[in-house]
Design a protein around this motif. Structure first.
Motif, PDB file in Angstrom:
ATOM      1  N   GLN A 242       0.723  -1.224   0.161  1.00 26.72           N
ATOM      2  CA  GLN A 242      -0.093  -0.125   0.060  1.00 26.72           C
ATOM      3  C   GLN A 242       0.697   1.315  -0.091  1.00 26.72           C
ATOM      4  OE1 GLN A 242      -2.935  -0.655   2.939  1.00 26.72           O
ATOM      5  NE2 GLN A 242      -3.668  -2.343   2.222  1.00 26.72           N
ATOM      6  N   ILE A 243       1.905   1.323  -0.874  1.00 27.29           N
ATOM      7  CA  ILE A 243       2.667   2.391  -1.130  1.00 27.29           C
ATOM      8  C   ILE A 243       2.069   3.088  -2.091  1.00 27.29           C
ATOM      9  CG2 ILE A 243       5.165   3.186  -1.446  1.00 27.29           C
ATOM     10  CD1 ILE A 243       6.017   0.755   0.236  1.00 27.29           C
ATOM     11  N   PRO A 244       2.104   4.212  -2.291  1.00 28.88           N
ATOM     12  CA  PRO A 244       1.791   5.025  -3.512  1.00 28.88           C
ATOM     13  C   PRO A 244       2.890   5.345  -4.532  1.00 28.88           C
ATOM     14  CG  PRO A 244       1.546   6.610  -1.538  1.00 28.88           C
ATOM     15  CD  PRO A 244       1.940   5.121  -1.055  1.00 28.88           C
ATOM     16  N   ILE A 245       2.952   5.061  -5.673  1.00 28.35           N
ATOM     17  CA  ILE A 245       3.908   5.467  -6.601  1.00 28.35           C
ATOM     18  C   ILE A 245       3.574   6.838  -7.020  1.00 28.35           C
ATOM     19  CG2 ILE A 245       4.563   5.019  -8.994  1.00 28.35           C
ATOM     20  CD1 ILE A 245       3.245   2.165  -8.484  1.00 28.35           C
ATOM     21  N   LYS A 246       4.555   7.608  -6.738  1.00 30.98           N
ATOM     22  CA  LYS A 246       4.484   9.400  -6.836  1.00 30.98           C
ATOM     23  C   LYS A 246       4.883   9.574  -8.030  1.00 30.98           C
ATOM     24  CE  LYS A 246       3.581  10.012  -2.251  1.00 30.98           C
ATOM     25  NZ  LYS A 246       3.149  11.244  -1.418  1.00 30.98           N
ATOM     26  N   LEU A 247       5.973   9.051  -8.965  1.00 30.40           N
ATOM     27  CA  LEU A 247       6.559   9.535  -9.845  1.00 30.40           C
ATOM     28  C   LEU A 247       7.249   8.215 -10.758  1.00 30.40           C
ATOM     29  CD1 LEU A 247       8.876  12.213  -8.540  1.00 30.40           C
ATOM     30  CD2 LEU A 247       6.758  12.591  -9.817  1.00 30.40           C
ATOM     31  N   ILE A 248       7.297   8.648 -12.036  1.00 31.88           N
ATOM     32  CA  ILE A 248       7.951   7.447 -12.980  1.00 31.88           C
ATOM     33  C   ILE A 248       8.948   8.011 -13.754  1.00 31.88           C
ATOM     34  CG2 ILE A 248       6.055   5.840 -13.008  1.00 31.88           C
ATOM     35  CD1 ILE A 248       5.499   6.992 -16.004  1.00 31.88           C
ATOM     36  N   GLY A 249       9.913   7.370 -13.976  1.00 34.11           N
ATOM     37  CA  GLY A 249      11.083   7.868 -15.120  1.00 34.11           C
ATOM     38  C   GLY A 249      10.829   7.127 -16.096  1.00 34.11           C
ATOM     39  N   VAL A 250      10.960   7.961 -17.277  1.00 35.69           N
ATOM     40  CA  VAL A 250      10.715   7.315 -18.573  1.00 35.69           C
ATOM     41  C   VAL A 250      11.826   7.657 -19.535  1.00 35.69           C
ATOM     42  CG1 VAL A 250       8.379   7.177 -18.614  1.00 35.69           C
ATOM     43  CG2 VAL A 250       9.397   9.134 -19.456  1.00 35.69           C
ATOM     44  N   GLY A 251      13.055   8.115 -19.388  1.00 33.83           N
ATOM     45  CA  GLY A 251      14.095   8.438 -19.863  1.00 33.83           C
ATOM     46  C   GLY A 251      15.308   9.086 -19.018  1.00 33.83           C
ATOM     47  N   GLU A 252      15.908   9.701 -19.790  1.00 36.36           N
ATOM     48  CA  GLU A 252      17.260  10.273 -19.107  1.00 36.36           C
ATOM     49  C   GLU A 252      17.178  11.803 -18.830  1.00 36.36           C
ATOM     50  OE1 GLU A 252      20.052   8.313 -17.969  1.00 36.36           O
ATOM     51  OE2 GLU A 252      18.923   6.439 -18.462  1.00 36.36           O
ATOM     52  N   ARG A 253      16.295  12.575 -19.160  1.00 36.06           N
ATOM     53  CA  ARG A 253      16.077  14.008 -18.962  1.00 36.06           C
ATOM     54  C   ARG A 253      15.439  14.304 -18.119  1.00 36.06           C
ATOM     55  NH1 ARG A 253      13.609  15.175 -24.431  1.00 36.06           N
ATOM     56  NH2 ARG A 253      12.180  13.404 -23.682  1.00 36.06           N
ATOM     57  N   ILE A 254      15.552  15.588 -17.437  1.00 36.54           N
ATOM     58  CA  ILE A 254      15.001  15.966 -16.253  1.00 36.54           C
ATOM     59  C   ILE A 254      13.270  15.849 -16.450  1.00 36.54           C
ATOM     60  CG2 ILE A 254      14.218  18.014 -14.988  1.00 36.54           C
ATOM     61  CD1 ILE A 254      16.968  18.632 -14.628  1.00 36.54           C
ATOM     62  N   GLN A 255      12.740  16.198 -17.695  1.00 36.68           N
ATOM     63  CA  GLN A 255      11.513  16.297 -18.113  1.00 36.68           C
ATOM     64  C   GLN A 255      10.704  15.090 -18.159  1.00 36.68           C
ATOM     65  OE1 GLN A 255      13.706  17.527 -19.706  1.00 36.68           O
ATOM     66  NE2 GLN A 255      13.658  17.673 -22.106  1.00 36.68           N
ATOM     67  N   ASP A 256      11.779  13.753 -18.107  1.00 37.83           N
ATOM     68  CA  ASP A 256      11.338  12.386 -18.264  1.00 37.83           C
ATOM     69  C   ASP A 256      11.101  12.004 -17.105  1.00 37.83           C
ATOM     70  OD1 ASP A 256      11.731  12.371 -21.041  1.00 37.83           O
ATOM     71  OD2 ASP A 256      13.885  11.376 -20.592  1.00 37.83           O
ATOM     72  N   LEU A 257      10.974  12.703 -15.905  1.00 38.71           N
ATOM     73  CA  LEU A 257      10.167  12.349 -14.460  1.00 38.71           C
ATOM     74  C   LEU A 257       9.085  12.751 -14.376  1.00 38.71           C
ATOM     75  CD1 LEU A 257      11.320  10.957 -12.084  1.00 38.71           C
ATOM     76  CD2 LEU A 257      11.882  12.908 -11.049  1.00 38.71           C
ATOM     77  N   ARG A 258       8.042  12.011 -14.441  1.00 43.54           N
ATOM     78  CA  ARG A 258       6.700  12.390 -14.377  1.00 43.54           C
ATOM     79  C   ARG A 258       5.851  12.054 -13.299  1.00 43.54           C
ATOM     80  NH1 ARG A 258       6.281  10.798 -20.948  1.00 43.54           N
ATOM     81  NH2 ARG A 258       8.022  12.198 -21.366  1.00 43.54           N
ATOM     82  N   SER A 259       4.964  12.625 -13.184  1.00 44.76           N
ATOM     83  CA  SER A 259       3.660  11.940 -12.124  1.00 44.76           C
ATOM     84  C   SER A 259       3.140  10.605 -12.678  1.00 44.76           C
ATOM     85  CB  SER A 259       2.570  12.910 -12.042  1.00 44.76           C
ATOM     86  OG  SER A 259       2.924  14.193 -11.402  1.00 44.76           O
ATOM     87  N   PHE A 260       2.901   9.835 -11.646  1.00 47.85           N
ATOM     88  CA  PHE A 260       2.311   8.543 -12.112  1.00 47.85           C
ATOM     89  C   PHE A 260       0.774   8.486 -12.226  1.00 47.85           C
ATOM     90  CE2 PHE A 260       0.506   4.584 -10.524  1.00 47.85           C
ATOM     91  CZ  PHE A 260       1.207   3.575 -11.549  1.00 47.85           C
ATOM     92  N   SER A 261       0.172   8.093 -13.346  1.00 42.74           N
ATOM     93  CA  SER A 261      -1.031   8.180 -13.346  1.00 42.74           C
ATOM     94  C   SER A 261      -1.405   6.437 -13.504  1.00 42.74           C
ATOM     95  CB  SER A 261      -1.391   8.839 -14.688  1.00 42.74           C
ATOM     96  OG  SER A 261      -2.642   8.201 -15.160  1.00 42.74           O
ATOM     97  N   SER A 262      -2.224   6.145 -12.404  1.00 40.54           N
ATOM     98  CA  SER A 262      -2.462   4.493 -12.416  1.00 40.54           C
ATOM     99  C   SER A 262      -3.390   4.231 -13.543  1.00 40.54           C
ATOM    100  CB  SER A 262      -3.400   4.381 -11.293  1.00 40.54           C
ATOM    101  OG  SER A 262      -4.538   5.151 -11.103  1.00 40.54           O
ATOM    102  N   GLN A 263      -4.081   5.388 -14.058  1.00 40.67           N
ATOM    103  CA  GLN A 263      -5.103   5.064 -15.250  1.00 40.67           C
ATOM    104  C   GLN A 263      -4.295   4.900 -16.664  1.00 40.67           C
ATOM    105  OE1 GLN A 263      -8.646   4.926 -15.207  1.00 40.67           O
ATOM    106  NE2 GLN A 263      -8.498   4.210 -17.408  1.00 40.67           N
ATOM    107  N   GLU A 264      -3.282   5.519 -16.745  1.00 37.40           N
ATOM    108  CA  GLU A 264      -2.402   5.369 -17.936  1.00 37.40           C
ATOM    109  C   GLU A 264      -1.692   4.083 -17.618  1.00 37.40           C
ATOM    110  OE1 GLU A 264       0.138   8.631 -18.683  1.00 37.40           O
ATOM    111  OE2 GLU A 264      -1.544  10.120 -18.593  1.00 37.40           O
ATOM    112  N   PHE A 265      -1.352   3.759 -16.601  1.00 36.91           N
ATOM    113  CA  PHE A 265      -0.441   2.631 -16.199  1.00 36.91           C
ATOM    114  C   PHE A 265      -1.249   1.297 -16.629  1.00 36.91           C
ATOM    115  CE2 PHE A 265       0.534  -0.988 -13.488  1.00 36.91           C
ATOM    116  CZ  PHE A 265       1.840  -1.249 -13.928  1.00 36.91           C
ATOM    117  N   VAL A 266      -2.643   1.303 -16.152  1.00 39.21           N
ATOM    118  CA  VAL A 266      -3.250   0.173 -16.503  1.00 39.21           C
ATOM    119  C   VAL A 266      -3.643  -0.047 -18.131  1.00 39.21           C
ATOM    120  CG1 VAL A 266      -5.695  -0.935 -16.347  1.00 39.21           C
ATOM    121  CG2 VAL A 266      -4.399   0.152 -14.252  1.00 39.21           C
TER     122      VAL A 266
END
Length: 170
Positions: A141-165
């Motif tokens: 029951q630990i929330p996922i706050k952010l995700i990294g999708v690359g190597e640039r600063i702008q690649d650190l993004r808010s996590f969306s459970s809807q988008e993940f699913v």
């Protein structure tokens, strides 16, 4: 401000300096200080005294299987509370989303030691689907706050459970 609390790896401070430069934030990396808890204490004290909004203490490189390193990270948390009693306000773990059950085991051990308030999943741009997200949410029951999708600063993004699913079914 970001504090360089990984005093064990020689390259850690240099790597963190690159990222603090990119993010245009101050780095706190006192010369000759090798005690991570001293770095954490001094960084929080400086942040409080100078009115920083956020102080991030980087503790990178902790292995959940090494008892001495886990005790050290617990100590870091305790010394921050000496400066600001409710500190730390967030305790986040950064996990490689591709490492599956190992990432979940790391999270369990760190959660037991520190009471995590959230997780950041990196490497979410690859072909792996980051299944550890389900375990973090369901088992710990630990929330996922952010995700990294690359190597640039702008690649650190808010996590969306809807988008993940939705991504699981694409």
């Amino acid at each position: 401000m970001v504090a360089a609390g990984d005093t064990f790896r020689a390259a850690a401070g240099g790597q963190l300096k690159v990222w603090t430069d990119r993010a245009q934030v101050e780095i706190f990396s006192p010369e000759g200080v090798t005690d991570p808890s001293a770095v954490a204490f001094d960084a929080v004290a400086k942040g409080k005294a100078q009115g920083y909004d956020v102080v991030i203490v980087d503790t990178a490189g902790r292995l959940h299987t090494q008892a001495n390193l886990m005790e050290e990270i617990k100590k870091m948390k305790r010394v921050m509370a000496k400066v600001i009693p409710e500190a730390p306000h967030e305790t986040l773990i950064v996990l490689d989303a591709n490492s599956g059950q190992n990432a979940l085991m790391q999270a369990k051990e760190f959660h037991n030691a520190l009471t995590l308030t959230g997780a950041i999943l990196t490497k979410m741009d690859g072909t792996a689907k980051g299944g550890v997200a389900v375990g973090l949410a369901q088992e710990l029951q630990i929330p996922i706050k952010l995700i990294g999708v690359g190597e640039r600063i702008q690649d650190l993004r808010s996590f969306s459970s809807q988008e993940f699913v939705e991504s699981l079914f694409q």
